[in-house]
Design a protein around this motif. Sequence first.
Motif, PDB file in Angstrom:
ATOM      1  N   UNK A  34       0.096  -0.486 -26.191  1.00 53.66           N
ATOM      2  CA  UNK A  34       0.516  -2.025 -26.286  1.00 53.66           C
ATOM      3  C   UNK A  34      -0.747  -2.683 -26.954  1.00 53.66           C
ATOM      4  N   UNK A  35      -1.847  -2.340 -26.835  1.00 53.73           N
ATOM      5  CA  UNK A  35      -2.993  -3.117 -27.259  1.00 53.73           C
ATOM      6  C   UNK A  35      -2.897  -2.689 -29.058  1.00 53.73           C
ATOM      7  N   UNK A  36      -2.576  -1.602 -29.415  1.00 55.78           N
ATOM      8  CA  UNK A  36      -2.471  -1.222 -30.725  1.00 55.78           C
ATOM      9  C   UNK A  36      -1.343  -1.897 -31.351  1.00 55.78           C
ATOM     10  N   UNK A  37      -0.236  -2.230 -30.651  1.00 59.08           N
ATOM     11  CA  UNK A  37       1.078  -2.834 -31.168  1.00 59.08           C
ATOM     12  C   UNK A  37       0.766  -4.269 -31.335  1.00 59.08           C
ATOM     13  N   UNK A  38       0.056  -5.084 -30.418  1.00 58.11           N
ATOM     14  CA  UNK A  38      -0.553  -6.260 -30.351  1.00 58.11           C
ATOM     15  C   UNK A  38      -1.472  -6.449 -31.703  1.00 58.11           C
ATOM     16  N   UNK A  39      -2.387  -5.424 -31.917  1.00 61.01           N
ATOM     17  CA  UNK A  39      -3.246  -5.662 -32.992  1.00 61.01           C
ATOM     18  C   UNK A  39      -2.812  -5.557 -34.435  1.00 61.01           C
ATOM     19  N   UNK A  40      -1.481  -4.642 -34.352  1.00 60.92           N
ATOM     20  CA  UNK A  40      -0.724  -4.587 -35.772  1.00 60.92           C
ATOM     21  C   UNK A  40       0.265  -5.656 -35.897  1.00 60.92           C
ATOM     22  N   UNK A  41       0.119  -6.687 -35.051  1.00 62.24           N
ATOM     23  CA  UNK A  41       0.857  -8.053 -35.337  1.00 62.24           C
ATOM     24  C   UNK A  41       2.150  -8.170 -34.417  1.00 62.24           C
ATOM     25  N   UNK A  42       2.439  -7.472 -33.629  1.00 58.67           N
ATOM     26  CA  UNK A  42       3.774  -7.495 -32.926  1.00 58.67           C
ATOM     27  C   UNK A  42       3.792  -8.391 -31.759  1.00 58.67           C
ATOM     28  N   UNK A  43       5.024  -9.016 -31.445  1.00 59.80           N
ATOM     29  CA  UNK A  43       4.935  -9.774 -30.213  1.00 59.80           C
ATOM     30  C   UNK A  43       5.581  -8.836 -29.182  1.00 59.80           C
ATOM     31  N   UNK A  52       6.742   2.649 -12.180  1.00 57.07           N
ATOM     32  CA  UNK A  52       5.544   2.355 -13.241  1.00 57.07           C
ATOM     33  C   UNK A  52       4.597   1.656 -12.605  1.00 57.07           C
ATOM     34  N   UNK A  53       4.767   0.548 -11.744  1.00 64.01           N
ATOM     35  CA  UNK A  53       3.698  -0.099 -11.209  1.00 64.01           C
ATOM     36  C   UNK A  53       2.795   0.446 -10.204  1.00 64.01           C
ATOM     37  N   UNK A  54       3.477   1.625  -9.786  1.00 67.83           N
ATOM     38  CA  UNK A  54       2.504   2.377  -8.891  1.00 67.83           C
ATOM     39  C   UNK A  54       1.421   3.183  -9.578  1.00 67.83           C
ATOM     40  N   UNK A  55       1.759   3.209 -11.017  1.00 69.94           N
ATOM     41  CA  UNK A  55       0.752   3.948 -11.645  1.00 69.94           C
ATOM     42  C   UNK A  55      -0.107   2.917 -12.416  1.00 69.94           C
ATOM     43  N   UNK A  56       0.548   1.758 -12.670  1.00 66.92           N
ATOM     44  CA  UNK A  56      -0.435   0.704 -13.660  1.00 66.92           C
ATOM     45  C   UNK A  56       0.139  -0.695 -13.451  1.00 66.92           C
ATOM     46  N   UNK A  57      -0.684  -1.545 -13.096  1.00 64.84           N
ATOM     47  CA  UNK A  57      -0.472  -2.982 -12.729  1.00 64.84           C
ATOM     48  C   UNK A  57       0.167  -3.927 -13.900  1.00 64.84           C
ATOM     49  N   UNK A  58       1.142  -4.514 -13.692  1.00 66.58           N
ATOM     50  CA  UNK A  58       1.730  -5.660 -14.582  1.00 66.58           C
ATOM     51  C   UNK A  58       0.848  -6.512 -15.020  1.00 66.58           C
ATOM     52  N   UNK A  59      -0.230  -6.800 -14.219  1.00 72.10           N
ATOM     53  CA  UNK A  59      -1.154  -7.773 -14.764  1.00 72.10           C
ATOM     54  C   UNK A  59      -1.954  -7.342 -16.137  1.00 72.10           C
ATOM     55  N   UNK A  60      -2.041  -5.931 -16.240  1.00 69.71           N
ATOM     56  CA  UNK A  60      -2.807  -5.474 -17.352  1.00 69.71           C
ATOM     57  C   UNK A  60      -2.224  -5.525 -18.524  1.00 69.71           C
ATOM     58  N   UNK A  61      -0.747  -5.350 -18.467  1.00 68.51           N
ATOM     59  CA  UNK A  61      -0.082  -5.659 -19.622  1.00 68.51           C
ATOM     60  C   UNK A  61       0.025  -7.346 -20.154  1.00 68.51           C
ATOM     61  N   UNK A  63      -2.270  -9.448 -19.377  1.00 63.63           N
ATOM     62  CA  UNK A  63      -3.534  -9.616 -20.138  1.00 63.63           C
ATOM     63  C   UNK A  63      -3.598  -9.377 -21.635  1.00 63.63           C
ATOM     64  N   UNK A  64      -2.843  -8.353 -22.033  1.00 61.45           N
ATOM     65  CA  UNK A  64      -2.826  -7.813 -23.487  1.00 61.45           C
ATOM     66  C   UNK A  64      -1.579  -8.591 -24.243  1.00 61.45           C
ATOM     67  N   UNK A  65      -0.680  -8.960 -23.662  1.00 61.09           N
ATOM     68  CA  UNK A  65       0.457  -9.644 -24.452  1.00 61.09           C
ATOM     69  C   UNK A  65       0.597 -10.847 -24.461  1.00 61.09           C
TER      70      UNK A  65
END
Length: 411
Positions: A34-43, A52-61, A63-65
């Motif tokens: 996600x971070x690389x896509x954002x850095x490459x200019x994508x929305x 998926x939320x058991x492995x990683x929180x939506x809050x993290x995404x 924060x990046x997007x």
Amino acid sequence: MSSKPTATPAPLSGRMIVLGVTGSIAAFKAVDVTSRLVQAGATVEVVMTEAATKFIGPLTFRGITGREPYVDLWATASPHAEPHVVLGRSADLYLIVPASASTMARIAHGLADDFVSLTALAMRGPVLIAPAMDALMWSNAATRANVDLLRERGIEFLGPVEGRLASGEVGAGRLMEPAAIVDHVKARIGREHGDLAGARIAVTAGGTREPADPVRFVGNRSTGKMGHALAEAARDRGADVVLITSASLAAPGATEVVQVETAHEMLAALETHVADCDALVMAAAVADYRPSESLERKQKRGGLEHWTLDLERNPDLIASIEREGLIKVAFAAETEDVLRNAAHKLVAKGAHLMVANDVSAKDAGFAVDTNRVVILDRNGGCDELPLLSKYDCSHRILDRLAALLQDRAPL
Ligand SMILES: Cc1cc2nc3c(=O)[nH]c(=O)nc-3n(C[C@H](O)[C@H](O)[C@H](O)COP(=O)(O)O)c2cc1C
């Protein structure tokens, strides 16, 4: 004529990518993607399964997007009544990373009972899936059948690759590296929208190494940065790139890489690969001379007071590659009389464009990330570019190449 500097837009700028995240141990790597896509200019809009939320929180995404991920089908907070339909119609590309076996099964069978599979069903644009799972799950007959079905329907698979798995075993099922996934996204967006889509381009890079004995070689100061930047930029514009390189740099992903060492190996690779290419961009610093003889055993220090190497001329690679319709872009690395020498080489090598640079400058040429070049053409045109990053410089060269390819015939 000298050109004003123009910044190249980031490769994914103006593009909207939906990123689906599912319940795999590799879900944390989706953050890097996600971070690389954002850095490459994508929305980037993120959709997640409950697992998926058991492995990683939506809050993290978020924060990046800067956008709230979609997780709960029945939530009413979204401004859209049917977010999956809005995402499906507006996305340039749907990337699922990591894709679990279970989600692939659901998509293969048209189920749509979570945000990731529902969005897949509503997607108009290309769908790319990067699976991650244990090797036994990946090789299971049910997974194989689902993958075959999805491939038949035009879904592009990125990996998985062989490597260390969460279990500690080594096998097929590991998520492709995030940087490589993003390279494939750039390549796909390029093929969908870029001005070099449909063109196959050979790019050479690096300085050749001409052996004198098994441990010594005659080489030059080229690192391959310019050629690799050209390959990356051509890929981002949709070209199918074959990169013939003698450099030890990591090659850009989503390109076909042919590793060579000597001028003769580079020539052999060109003869094989240029046959189906529309253009050849010859950024490699090919040694003009090679030792006439390469010793079979290492020359011992004690053996000789003087070691005189006899050098013989290497073939002129770009001049010897001729094919009807092939557009040739050559490079002239000069230390004096740059323009005069480059103009002479343009004719002598039968090139369509000659990119000349003064390699005695500290901020341009070998081993640095910037270059200052002049592009000469067959009509006497001479475009002096300012100091640019090698990636930006590549785009300016490719602007000229794209125009020549367009004049030649529709791609
Ligand atoms: C600790 C743990 C790790 C898991 N890792 C994976 C995995 O890497 N790949 C996979 O396909 N399933 C994996 N699973 C199983 C999925 O999470 C499970 O099938 C889940 O239902 C998938 O849901 P989803 O496809 O809706 O995200 C794992 C389960 C657990 C408990």
